[in-house]
Design an enzyme around this catalytic site. Structure first.
Site, PDB file in Angstrom:
ATOM      1  N   ASP A   1      -8.495  80.205  12.852  1.00 15.14           N
ATOM      2  CA  ASP A   1      -7.840  80.797  11.720  1.00 15.14           C
ATOM      3  C   ASP A   1      -6.430  80.113  11.513  1.00 15.14           C
ATOM      4  O   ASP A   1      -5.961  79.392  12.047  1.00 15.14           O
ATOM      5  CB  ASP A   1      -7.185  82.312  11.766  1.00 15.14           C
ATOM      6  CG  ASP A   1      -6.412  82.459  12.984  1.00 15.14           C
ATOM      7  OD1 ASP A   1      -6.433  81.678  14.226  1.00 15.14           O
ATOM      8  OD2 ASP A   1      -5.404  83.117  12.932  1.00 15.14           O
TER       9      ASP A   1
ATOM     10  N   GLU B   1      -5.649  84.062  15.928  1.00 18.58           N
ATOM     11  CA  GLU B   1      -4.382  83.759  16.714  1.00 18.58           C
ATOM     12  C   GLU B   1      -3.097  83.971  15.863  1.00 18.58           C
ATOM     13  O   GLU B   1      -2.084  84.363  16.628  1.00 18.58           O
ATOM     14  CB  GLU B   1      -4.638  82.391  17.493  1.00 18.58           C
ATOM     15  CG  GLU B   1      -3.608  82.062  18.404  1.00 18.58           C
ATOM     16  CD  GLU B   1      -2.408  81.270  17.900  1.00 18.58           C
ATOM     17  OE1 GLU B   1      -1.574  81.168  18.708  1.00 18.58           O
ATOM     18  OE2 GLU B   1      -2.299  81.008  16.560  1.00 18.58           O
TER      19      GLU B   1
END
Length: 402
Positions: free
Chosen positions: A77, A170
Site C-alpha cells: 500500500d 502498513e
C-alpha cells in the site's frame, strides 16, 4: 525484467490504503497488485505463492537445509497523504545535482532537500509532480522480487528457505494486524522498507495518541458576558500550555515529540488530536503526564471539567527484541564489510511493521530501499542504491550456511 522495470511496473498500480475503512485490505484496489505479485512470485521460482483472504501475499522459495531460512517483508500500500493514482515517472540518468522541475511549478532543490546531493552521478526516478511515487514501499517489493529472480536464474547459488510476505495497510498502521506467524517460521527476518541502502534500523518510536475533548458553554453572543465559555478558546489555551520545544518541527534524532495532527470545534465542543512519540518510555510517560497536568490546570482555571484527555498506546520500540540477540544486525554488518560498503544504523522516527512483528516474537530489523522524501510529490528512488540493497541481501543469504 530487472529492478528498475519491476519498480515501474508496481507503481503503475494504485494501492492507497484507506484509514477510514474497517476492512482488510482497507482498499480493494490493493488486491489487484496482490494478485499480480502472486504471478510474479511463481515467475521467479517460488515453490508456493498465494494471496490470503485478507490481502496478504505469501511466497516460499525452498532451499538447502544446510542453510538457515530467511524472511523478507515489504508492503504494497501507499500513504493516503498523497494520491497514488496514475503515477507518472521520469528517469534521470547521471543526476547532476541541479534543481528537478516537476509539474505544477514544483521544484525539488538541494537547498530544500539537501540529501539530493547523495544521488549525484546516479540514476534516479522522480514523480510527475501530481502524485507520490510509491517507492514506499514498492521499491522494497521490487528488491525482494529481484532477489528471487536472481536466485531463480542462478540456481547454482546455495541458499536456505526464503519466505516472502507483502502486507497491505502498513501506511495506516495495520500491516501486522493479520500477519500469519504460523506460516512465517524463519531463522532470520527483515522488512525492506527504509531509506538509505547502507543503514539498518532496529529502533523506532514508542507511540501513543491522545484525543482532547473540550466542553464549552454556548450562550447568545449578545448576552455572553461572564457566561460564555468558548471551547475553541479553551483548546487554544491547552495547546499553548504544552511545551513548544516538544513539537516535531523542533526535534530530531532521538528527541521525542507531541504533535498536533487535527482539530475541530464549535463554541460548545471542540477536539484536539495528538500523536505522541519517543524512543524512551520514560520520556513518553513524561509527555503523557504533561498532557494530563495541563488538563488539570485548565479545569481548575475555568472552574469546571471543560477538558478531558484520553490517551491510547499504539506501538513499542522494537529495540527490546534485540537486547539479547543482535545476530540479524551483525549479519547485515558483516555482509556490508564483505562488499566494502560503509554501513550504519538508523533510528526510525516513525513506525514500521517490523516493530509489531519483532515484539510479537519475530525479530525483524528494517533494511533500506534507496528511496527518499516519501509520501509526497518530491519522492524519489535511486536505482543504484536499490541495486546495492539487492547485493547486500544476496550476501546475507550466502552467509547463512549452518
Amino acid at each position: 525484467m530487472k529492478l528498475l522495470e519491476k519498480l515501474l511496473d508496481y507503481v503503475s498500480y494504485e494501492t492507497t490504503s484507506d484509514e477510514d475503512s474497517s476492512t482488510c485490505p482497507s482498499s480493494a484496489i490493493q488486491l489487484e497488485l496482490g494478485k499480480h505479485l502472486v504471478d510474479e512470485l511463481k515467475k521467479y521460482g517460488a515453490d508456493e505463492a498465494f494471496i490470503d483472504e485478507h490481502g496478504y501475499v505469501y511466497g516460499l522459495m525452498k532451499g538447502d537445509s544446510d542453510y538457515s531460512s530467511i524472511g523478507l517483508i515489504a508492503h504494497m500500500d501507499t500513504s493516503p497523504d498523497a494520491s497514488g493514482k496514475n503515477v507518472k515517472t521520469r528517469i534521470i540518468d547521471n543526476y547532476d545535482g541541479t534543481t528537478i522541475k516537476l509539474e505544477n511549478d514544483l521544484e525539488t532543490s538541494v537547498d530544500i532537500y539537501p540529501t539530493l546531493k547523495n544521488y549525484i552521478g546516479k540514476t534516479i526516478v522522480v514523480t510527475g509532480g501530481n502524485t507520490l511515487l510509491g517507492a514506499d514501499d514498492k521499491a522494497g517489493v521490487a528488491i525482494i522480487m529481484e532477489v528471487l529472480d536472481y536466485l531463480n536464474t542462478n540456481k547454482d547459488v546455495k541458499h536456505g528457505d526464503i519466505r516472502v510476505c507483502v502486507t497491505p495497510d502498513e501506511e495506516i498502521g495495520r500491516g501486522a494486524d493479520l500477519f500469519n506467524y504460523d506460516y512465517f517460521k524463519v531463522d532470520y527476518c527483515y522488512t525492506v522498507d527504509g531509506s538509505d541502502y547502507f543503514n539498518i534500523a532496529y529502533e523506532n518510536f514508542n507511540a501513543a495518541s491522545a484525543e482532547v475533548k473540550f466542553t464549552g458553554v454556548s450562550v447568545h453572543p449578545g448576552s455572553a458576558k461572564d457566561k460564555m465559555v468558548n471551547s475553541m478558546n479553551v483548546a487554544h489555551d491547552y495547546h499553548e500550555l504544552l511545551d513548544p520545544n516538544a513539537r516535531p518541527e523542533h526535534t530530531e534524532g532521538y528527541q521525542g515529540f507531541m504533535h498536533l495532527v487535527g482539530m475541530e470545534g464549535k463554541c460548545e465542543e471542540s477536539h484536539l488530536y495528538y500523536i505522541i512519540r519517543s524512543f524512551d518510555l520514560e520520556e513518553l510517560d513524561k509527555f503523557k503526564k504533561d498532557m494530563m497536568n495541563v488538563q488539570d490546570f485548565i479545569n481548575k482555571k475555568y472552574g469546571f471539567d471543560t477538558c478531558k484527555v484520553t490517551i491510547k498506546d499504539a506501538y513499542r520500540n522494537m529495540k527490546e527484541a534485540f537486547i539479547n540477540d543482535m545476530s540479524p544486525i551483525d549479519l547485515f554488518f558483516s555482509s556490508c564489510e564483505d562488499l566494502g560498503i560503509k554501513y550504519g544504523t538508523e533510528a526510525i522516527r516513525g513506525g514500521t511493521d517490523g516493530a509489531r512483528l519483532s515484539l510479537e516474537g519475530l525479530p525483524c530489523p528494517n533494511l533500506g530501499t534507496g528511496g527518499d522524501y516519501f509520501h509526497g510529490p518530491h519522492e524519489l528512488w535511486c536505482k543504484d542504491d536499490g541495486e546495492k540493497v539487492v547485493e547486500i541481501i544476496l550476501k546475507m543469504i550466502s552467509k547463512l550456511k549452518k
